[in-house]
Design a protein around this motif. Structure first.
Motif, PDB file in Angstrom:
ATOM      1  N   ALA A 100      56.978  80.350 142.001  1.00  0.00           N
ATOM      2  CA  ALA A 100      55.931  79.812 143.076  1.00  0.00           C
ATOM      3  C   ALA A 100      56.146  78.892 143.485  1.00  0.00           C
ATOM      4  O   ALA A 100      55.891  78.049 144.439  1.00  0.00           O
ATOM      5  N   GLY A 101      56.341  77.345 142.282  1.00  0.00           N
ATOM      6  CA  GLY A 101      56.557  76.006 142.258  1.00  0.00           C
ATOM      7  C   GLY A 101      58.316  76.459 143.113  1.00  0.00           C
ATOM      8  O   GLY A 101      58.085  75.347 143.062  1.00  0.00           O
ATOM      9  N   GLU A 102      59.144  76.557 143.411  1.00  0.00           N
ATOM     10  CA  GLU A 102      60.044  76.618 144.441  1.00  0.00           C
ATOM     11  C   GLU A 102      59.755  76.680 145.575  1.00  0.00           C
ATOM     12  O   GLU A 102      61.315  76.509 146.065  1.00  0.00           O
ATOM     13  N   VAL A 103      58.606  77.865 145.749  1.00  0.00           N
ATOM     14  CA  VAL A 103      58.210  77.379 147.139  1.00  0.00           C
ATOM     15  C   VAL A 103      57.741  76.640 148.123  1.00  0.00           C
ATOM     16  O   VAL A 103      55.783  76.402 146.884  1.00  0.00           O
ATOM     17  N   GLU A 104      57.949  76.019 148.501  1.00  0.00           N
ATOM     18  CA  GLU A 104      57.272  74.518 149.039  1.00  0.00           C
ATOM     19  C   GLU A 104      55.697  75.323 149.744  1.00  0.00           C
ATOM     20  O   GLU A 104      55.601  76.075 150.770  1.00  0.00           O
ATOM     21  N   GLY A 105      54.936  75.134 148.786  1.00  0.00           N
ATOM     22  CA  GLY A 105      53.252  74.914 149.669  1.00  0.00           C
ATOM     23  C   GLY A 105      52.485  76.301 149.403  1.00  0.00           C
ATOM     24  O   GLY A 105      51.728  76.518 149.509  1.00  0.00           O
ATOM     25  N   LEU A 106      53.835  76.725 147.805  1.00  0.00           N
ATOM     26  CA  LEU A 106      52.549  78.233 148.067  1.00  0.00           C
ATOM     27  C   LEU A 106      51.745  77.273 147.026  1.00  0.00           C
ATOM     28  O   LEU A 106      50.676  78.333 146.232  1.00  0.00           O
ATOM     29  N   ARG A 107      52.161  76.779 145.391  1.00  0.00           N
ATOM     30  CA  ARG A 107      50.921  76.239 144.520  1.00  0.00           C
ATOM     31  C   ARG A 107      49.847  75.576 145.488  1.00  0.00           C
ATOM     32  O   ARG A 107      49.910  74.999 145.773  1.00  0.00           O
ATOM     33  N   GLY A 108      48.804  76.029 144.331  1.00  0.00           N
ATOM     34  CA  GLY A 108      47.249  75.640 145.021  1.00  0.00           C
ATOM     35  C   GLY A 108      46.559  76.723 143.987  1.00  0.00           C
ATOM     36  O   GLY A 108      46.458  77.674 143.120  1.00  0.00           O
ATOM     37  N   PRO A 109      45.300  75.541 144.118  1.00  0.00           N
ATOM     38  CA  PRO A 109      43.946  76.949 143.109  1.00  0.00           C
ATOM     39  C   PRO A 109      43.832  77.619 143.876  1.00  0.00           C
ATOM     40  O   PRO A 109      43.109  78.859 142.907  1.00  0.00           O
ATOM     41  N   GLU A 110      43.783  78.787 144.917  1.00  0.00           N
ATOM     42  CA  GLU A 110      43.713  79.461 145.183  1.00  0.00           C
ATOM     43  C   GLU A 110      44.784  80.966 145.144  1.00  0.00           C
ATOM     44  O   GLU A 110      44.129  81.957 144.741  1.00  0.00           O
ATOM     45  N   PHE A 111      45.763  80.484 145.433  1.00  0.00           N
ATOM     46  CA  PHE A 111      47.600  81.154 144.588  1.00  0.00           C
ATOM     47  C   PHE A 111      47.390  81.130 143.814  1.00  0.00           C
ATOM     48  O   PHE A 111      47.318  82.007 142.642  1.00  0.00           O
ATOM     49  N   ASN A 112      47.265  80.002 142.341  1.00  0.00           N
ATOM     50  CA  ASN A 112      47.167  80.103 141.120  1.00  0.00           C
ATOM     51  C   ASN A 112      45.956  80.790 140.093  1.00  0.00           C
ATOM     52  O   ASN A 112      46.269  81.590 140.064  1.00  0.00           O
ATOM     53  N   SER A 113      44.588  80.779 140.387  1.00  0.00           N
ATOM     54  CA  SER A 113      43.726  81.697 140.567  1.00  0.00           C
ATOM     55  C   SER A 113      44.119  83.359 140.649  1.00  0.00           C
ATOM     56  O   SER A 113      43.553  84.381 140.106  1.00  0.00           O
ATOM     57  N   GLU A 145      58.970  84.080 151.261  1.00  0.00           N
ATOM     58  CA  GLU A 145      59.940  83.294 150.211  1.00  0.00           C
ATOM     59  C   GLU A 145      60.017  83.842 148.851  1.00  0.00           C
ATOM     60  O   GLU A 145      60.628  84.096 147.863  1.00  0.00           O
ATOM     61  N   TYR A 146      58.723  84.009 148.950  1.00  0.00           N
ATOM     62  CA  TYR A 146      58.797  84.246 147.372  1.00  0.00           C
ATOM     63  C   TYR A 146      58.644  85.421 147.067  1.00  0.00           C
ATOM     64  O   TYR A 146      59.616  85.967 145.890  1.00  0.00           O
ATOM     65  N   HIS A 147      59.152  86.767 147.496  1.00  0.00           N
ATOM     66  CA  HIS A 147      59.448  88.002 147.314  1.00  0.00           C
ATOM     67  C   HIS A 147      61.649  87.517 147.234  1.00  0.00           C
ATOM     68  O   HIS A 147      61.557  87.983 146.331  1.00  0.00           O
ATOM     69  N   GLN A 148      61.891  86.170 148.075  1.00  0.00           N
ATOM     70  CA  GLN A 148      63.276  86.548 147.920  1.00  0.00           C
ATOM     71  C   GLN A 148      63.236  85.605 146.051  1.00  0.00           C
ATOM     72  O   GLN A 148      64.300  85.833 145.880  1.00  0.00           O
ATOM     73  N   VAL A 149      62.513  84.339 146.059  1.00  0.00           N
ATOM     74  CA  VAL A 149      62.576  84.035 145.028  1.00  0.00           C
ATOM     75  C   VAL A 149      62.328  84.552 143.991  1.00  0.00           C
ATOM     76  O   VAL A 149      62.715  84.854 142.224  1.00  0.00           O
ATOM     77  N   LEU A 150      61.314  86.443 143.248  1.00  0.00           N
ATOM     78  CA  LEU A 150      61.470  86.874 142.193  1.00  0.00           C
ATOM     79  C   LEU A 150      62.849  87.428 142.273  1.00  0.00           C
ATOM     80  O   LEU A 150      62.811  87.905 140.926  1.00  0.00           O
ATOM     81  N   TYR A 151      63.434  88.195 143.372  1.00  0.00           N
ATOM     82  CA  TYR A 151      64.197  88.925 143.129  1.00  0.00           C
ATOM     83  C   TYR A 151      64.719  88.413 142.718  1.00  0.00           C
ATOM     84  O   TYR A 151      66.014  88.346 142.023  1.00  0.00           O
ATOM     85  N   ALA A 152      65.275  86.646 142.896  1.00  0.00           N
ATOM     86  CA  ALA A 152      66.615  86.503 142.512  1.00  0.00           C
ATOM     87  C   ALA A 152      66.513  85.520 141.097  1.00  0.00           C
ATOM     88  O   ALA A 152      67.501  85.233 140.722  1.00  0.00           O
ATOM     89  N   ASN A 153      64.977  85.604 140.845  1.00  0.00           N
ATOM     90  CA  ASN A 153      65.113  85.280 139.591  1.00  0.00           C
ATOM     91  C   ASN A 153      64.288  86.411 138.281  1.00  0.00           C
ATOM     92  O   ASN A 153      63.773  85.898 137.134  1.00  0.00           O
ATOM     93  N   GLN A 154      64.498  87.670 138.637  1.00  0.00           N
ATOM     94  CA  GLN A 154      63.966  88.892 138.379  1.00  0.00           C
ATOM     95  C   GLN A 154      64.266  88.529 136.543  1.00  0.00           C
ATOM     96  O   GLN A 154      65.905  88.649 136.331  1.00  0.00           O
ATOM     97  N   PRO A 155      63.807  88.838 135.849  1.00  0.00           N
ATOM     98  CA  PRO A 155      63.815  89.396 134.222  1.00  0.00           C
ATOM     99  C   PRO A 155      64.452  90.522 133.686  1.00  0.00           C
ATOM    100  O   PRO A 155      64.558  91.215 134.735  1.00  0.00           O
ATOM    101  N   GLU A 156      65.124  90.789 132.782  1.00  0.00           N
ATOM    102  CA  GLU A 156      65.930  91.997 132.760  1.00  0.00           C
ATOM    103  C   GLU A 156      64.098  93.058 132.300  1.00  0.00           C
ATOM    104  O   GLU A 156      63.354  92.577 132.614  1.00  0.00           O
TER     105      GLU A 156
END
Length: 243
Positions: A155-168, A129-140
């Protein structure tokens, strides 16, 4: 980055690509309902990220750099959607090797930060899911826009991804050693002729690389899907064809 420009030559030479390209699911195994259901694991080599049914008889290895705009084209409007269909049908599995050479080439650290974040997403079972989101929103490419803050925002666009461990993990570059090892694996894939790596995106299907001059296949969704179907149906023809 690589991009083939000889589409007419490719169509004439790769005869098997468009012949009999009807979709067909793998036999006797249920289709995955969505990309989110695809299995994803880190392989024993410590750098390959495997997505899809590990028993699928067709293997597609992709070499990508998250900042590469040509990879973005492949992932959003090119062959990747057809590849996902093949993974959902259990016809194919995909092995990702993530490069980060563009940081050194154009400046910045966005590729490294993005690869680190993708590894952190894998730890949470959210790589696909995150791989798809990154390419869909790739900066120049030149902007170096994959900052820690932006990666967390996406990462906030991927349900369940954001959390203390991922954020850290994103903020601290927890998987820095993975980023380095993955880049080295990419460079080794180029062999003696391409010591800096084979270019991105590069696709290797069942151990046979699509040559750079035929890379136009990667950017035509129907042609790439047709190639995958033909290799699935008649793998021996792919082994024998001279590209």
């Amino acid at each position: 980055m690589v991009r083939g420009g000889r589409w007419a030559v490719l169509c004439a030479a790769a005869v098997l690509v468009l012949a009999g390209c009807g979709q067909r699911a793998a036999e006797a195994r249920p289709r995955f309902e969505s990309a989110e259901e695809l299995p994803e694991t880190l392989q024993k080599d410590g750098t390959t990220i495997l997505v899809g049914d590990p028993d699928a008889k067709m293997t597609v290895r992709l070499y990508e750099d998250p900042r590469c705009p040509v990879c973005e084209e492949f992932e959003t409007t090119g062959g990747a959607p057809g590849l996902r269909e093949a993974m959902l049908d259990r016809r194919a599995r995909t092995e990702y090797t993530l490069a980060s050479f563009l940081d050194d080439r154009v400046g910045g650290s966005g590729s490294k930060k993005a690869v680190n974040a993708l590894r952190a997403a894998l730890e949470e079972g959210k790589f696909v899911e995150y791989h798809q989101v990154l390419y869909a929103n790739q900066p120049e490419e030149i902007v170096d826009g994959y900052t820690g803050a932006y990666l967390l925002e996406l990462a906030g666009e991927v349900e369940g991804l954001r959390g203390p461990e991922f954020n850290s993990a994103v903020k601290s570059m927890k998987y820095r050693s993975f980023v380095t090892a993955s880049e080295k694996a990419y460079e080794r894939a180029g062999g003696a002729e391409e010591p800096e790596g084979p270019g991105t995106p590069t696709a290797v299907i069942n151990d046979k690389r699509i040559p750079q001059e035929y890379n136009g296949l990667l950017f035509d969704r129907d042609a790439f899907a047709g190639l995958l179907q033909q290799i699935y149906d008649k793998p021996w023809e792919w082994e024998e064809i001279s590209l």
